[in-house]
Design a protein around this motif. Structure first.
Motif, PDB file in Angstrom:
ATOM      1  N   THR A 100       0.437  -0.850  -0.024  1.00 56.84           N
ATOM      2  CA  THR A 100      -0.084  -0.248  -0.453  1.00 56.84           C
ATOM      3  C   THR A 100       0.306   1.411  -0.584  1.00 56.84           C
ATOM      4  O   THR A 100       0.865   2.311  -0.918  1.00 56.84           O
ATOM      5  N   PHE A 101       2.010   1.610   1.337  1.00 55.43           N
ATOM      6  CA  PHE A 101       2.614   2.279   1.202  1.00 55.43           C
ATOM      7  C   PHE A 101       4.381   2.861  -0.089  1.00 55.43           C
ATOM      8  O   PHE A 101       4.186   3.677   0.310  1.00 55.43           O
ATOM      9  N   GLY A 102       4.206   1.794  -0.443  1.00 59.85           N
ATOM     10  CA  GLY A 102       5.340   1.773  -1.042  1.00 59.85           C
ATOM     11  C   GLY A 102       6.799   1.373  -0.864  1.00 59.85           C
ATOM     12  O   GLY A 102       8.101   0.948  -1.000  1.00 59.85           O
ATOM     13  N   SER A 103       7.174   0.939   0.580  1.00 61.22           N
ATOM     14  CA  SER A 103       8.351   0.980   1.515  1.00 61.22           C
ATOM     15  C   SER A 103       8.344  -0.390   2.141  1.00 61.22           C
ATOM     16  O   SER A 103       7.008  -0.750   2.627  1.00 61.22           O
ATOM     17  N   ILE A 104       9.456  -0.389   1.785  1.00 61.11           N
ATOM     18  CA  ILE A 104      10.098  -2.196   2.288  1.00 61.11           C
ATOM     19  C   ILE A 104      10.037  -1.966   4.232  1.00 61.11           C
ATOM     20  O   ILE A 104       9.988  -2.834   4.171  1.00 61.11           O
ATOM     21  N   ILE A 105      10.484  -1.185   4.392  1.00 62.02           N
ATOM     22  CA  ILE A 105      10.252  -1.378   5.930  1.00 62.02           C
ATOM     23  C   ILE A 105       9.196  -1.596   6.610  1.00 62.02           C
ATOM     24  O   ILE A 105       9.581  -1.998   7.871  1.00 62.02           O
ATOM     25  N   TYR A 106       7.926  -1.433   6.086  1.00 63.37           N
ATOM     26  CA  TYR A 106       6.855  -2.139   6.572  1.00 63.37           C
ATOM     27  C   TYR A 106       7.013  -3.503   6.746  1.00 63.37           C
ATOM     28  O   TYR A 106       6.715  -4.163   7.437  1.00 63.37           O
ATOM     29  N   PHE A 107       7.442  -3.718   5.663  1.00 62.38           N
ATOM     30  CA  PHE A 107       7.395  -5.603   5.514  1.00 62.38           C
ATOM     31  C   PHE A 107       8.761  -5.716   6.030  1.00 62.38           C
ATOM     32  O   PHE A 107       8.790  -6.790   6.997  1.00 62.38           O
ATOM     33  N   GLN A 108       9.437  -5.165   6.156  1.00 66.55           N
ATOM     34  CA  GLN A 108      10.905  -5.803   6.704  1.00 66.55           C
ATOM     35  C   GLN A 108      10.179  -5.722   8.773  1.00 66.55           C
ATOM     36  O   GLN A 108      10.701  -7.006   9.249  1.00 66.55           O
ATOM     37  N   MET A 109       9.746  -4.626   9.467  1.00 68.75           N
ATOM     38  CA  MET A 109       8.734  -4.677  10.235  1.00 68.75           C
ATOM     39  C   MET A 109       8.111  -5.778  10.491  1.00 68.75           C
ATOM     40  O   MET A 109       8.243  -6.294  11.711  1.00 68.75           O
ATOM     41  N   GLY A 110       7.680  -6.362   9.872  1.00 67.45           N
ATOM     42  CA  GLY A 110       6.720  -7.508  10.146  1.00 67.45           C
ATOM     43  C   GLY A 110       6.997  -8.635  10.340  1.00 67.45           C
ATOM     44  O   GLY A 110       7.293 -10.014  11.096  1.00 67.45           O
ATOM     45  N   VAL A 111       8.224  -8.929   9.453  1.00 74.00           N
ATOM     46  CA  VAL A 111       9.110 -10.167   9.502  1.00 74.00           C
ATOM     47  C   VAL A 111       9.313 -10.317  11.028  1.00 74.00           C
ATOM     48  O   VAL A 111       9.871 -10.665  11.346  1.00 74.00           O
ATOM     49  N   PHE A 112      10.502  -8.914  11.478  1.00 72.09           N
ATOM     50  CA  PHE A 112      10.983  -8.768  12.404  1.00 72.09           C
ATOM     51  C   PHE A 112       9.765  -9.430  13.572  1.00 72.09           C
ATOM     52  O   PHE A 112      10.221 -10.480  14.680  1.00 72.09           O
ATOM     53  N   VAL A 113       8.776  -9.055  13.830  1.00 71.32           N
ATOM     54  CA  VAL A 113       7.960  -9.139  14.439  1.00 71.32           C
ATOM     55  C   VAL A 113       7.667 -10.936  14.559  1.00 71.32           C
ATOM     56  O   VAL A 113       7.309 -10.787  15.402  1.00 71.32           O
ATOM     57  N   MET A 114       7.508 -11.523  13.218  1.00 72.59           N
ATOM     58  CA  MET A 114       7.078 -12.548  13.444  1.00 72.59           C
ATOM     59  C   MET A 114       8.427 -12.912  13.692  1.00 72.59           C
ATOM     60  O   MET A 114       8.202 -14.474  14.826  1.00 72.59           O
ATOM     61  N   VAL A 115       9.025 -13.085  13.418  1.00 70.27           N
ATOM     62  CA  VAL A 115      10.847 -13.980  14.092  1.00 70.27           C
ATOM     63  C   VAL A 115      11.079 -13.570  15.511  1.00 70.27           C
ATOM     64  O   VAL A 115      11.741 -14.893  16.359  1.00 70.27           O
ATOM     65  N   ALA A 116      10.044 -12.754  15.990  1.00 69.41           N
ATOM     66  CA  ALA A 116      10.441 -12.755  17.230  1.00 69.41           C
ATOM     67  C   ALA A 116       9.009 -13.479  18.064  1.00 69.41           C
ATOM     68  O   ALA A 116       9.880 -13.431  18.795  1.00 69.41           O
TER      69      ALA A 116
END
Length: 184
Positions: free
Chosen positions: A133-149
């Motif tokens: 939606t917003f075009g910034s990869i940081i959102y997906f990286q945050m989602g992956v980080f939270v998932m792994v955490a």
């Protein structure tokens, strides 16, 4: 004798079906809306061949479909599917208690997987939706980080189950699972 919908009440006039619900009551949506509704729906399913294990097994793909809809940007439909999955989560245990079912290894296993995967994959789907939606990869990286955490925290909290597996909770003589301590 009339059926009573609530857990801990008489069902079909049989004293043997009485089970006390000792879970902590609070003002959350689960206890205010989902528990009474799931108890009412479960009471209607008592005389059907559907068991709590069937609901637990159906819950995994149903919730995964909700996460797919969230990641794809179908927010309203994803919200409805995910709310229904929470209702079904309440129903499987209520139905098993009303039918006085012994806990089956398959249903219990799928239920444990569902509880462990719910929040990590929610954040992954939300991260993917935000990225697209917003075009910034940081959102997906945050989602992956939270998932792994969340996976790491769950592994540390439940390392006994992770190390020894569910085999220690399976009673070979009786043929059912002895439930481990609650995860949450």
């Amino acid at each position: 004798m009339a059926k009573k919908e609530a857990i801990g009440k008489e069902v079909n006039g049989k004293e043997g079906n009485k089970k006390k619900d000792n879970r902590k009551k609070d003002n959350s949506l689960v206890f205010q809306a989902y528990r009474p509704l799931s108890n009412w729906l479960s009471a209607r399913l008592v005389k059907t061949p559907i068991t709590g294990d069937h609901i637990s097994i159906f819950l995994l793909p149903f919730t995964a479909f909700g996460f797919y809809l969230l990641a794809a940007g179908k927010l309203l439909l994803a919200f409805i599917i995910l709310q229904l999955s929470l209702l079904l989560d309440c129903m499987d245990g209520a139905l098993a208690r009303l039918k006085s079912s012994k806990i089956n290894l398959n249903g219990y296993y799928y239920e444990a997987i569902w509880h462990e995967m719910l929040f990590p994959f929610f954040y992954l789907a939300l991260g993917w939706y935000s990225f697209t939606t917003f075009g910034s990869i940081i959102y997906f990286q945050m989602g992956v980080f939270v998932m792994v955490a969340i996976f790491i925290v769950n592994a540390l909290l439940h390392r006994k189950i992770m190390v020894y597996g569910l085999k220690n909770y399976f009673d070979k003589e009786e043929g059912y699972v002895v439930p481990p301590p609650t995860f949450f």
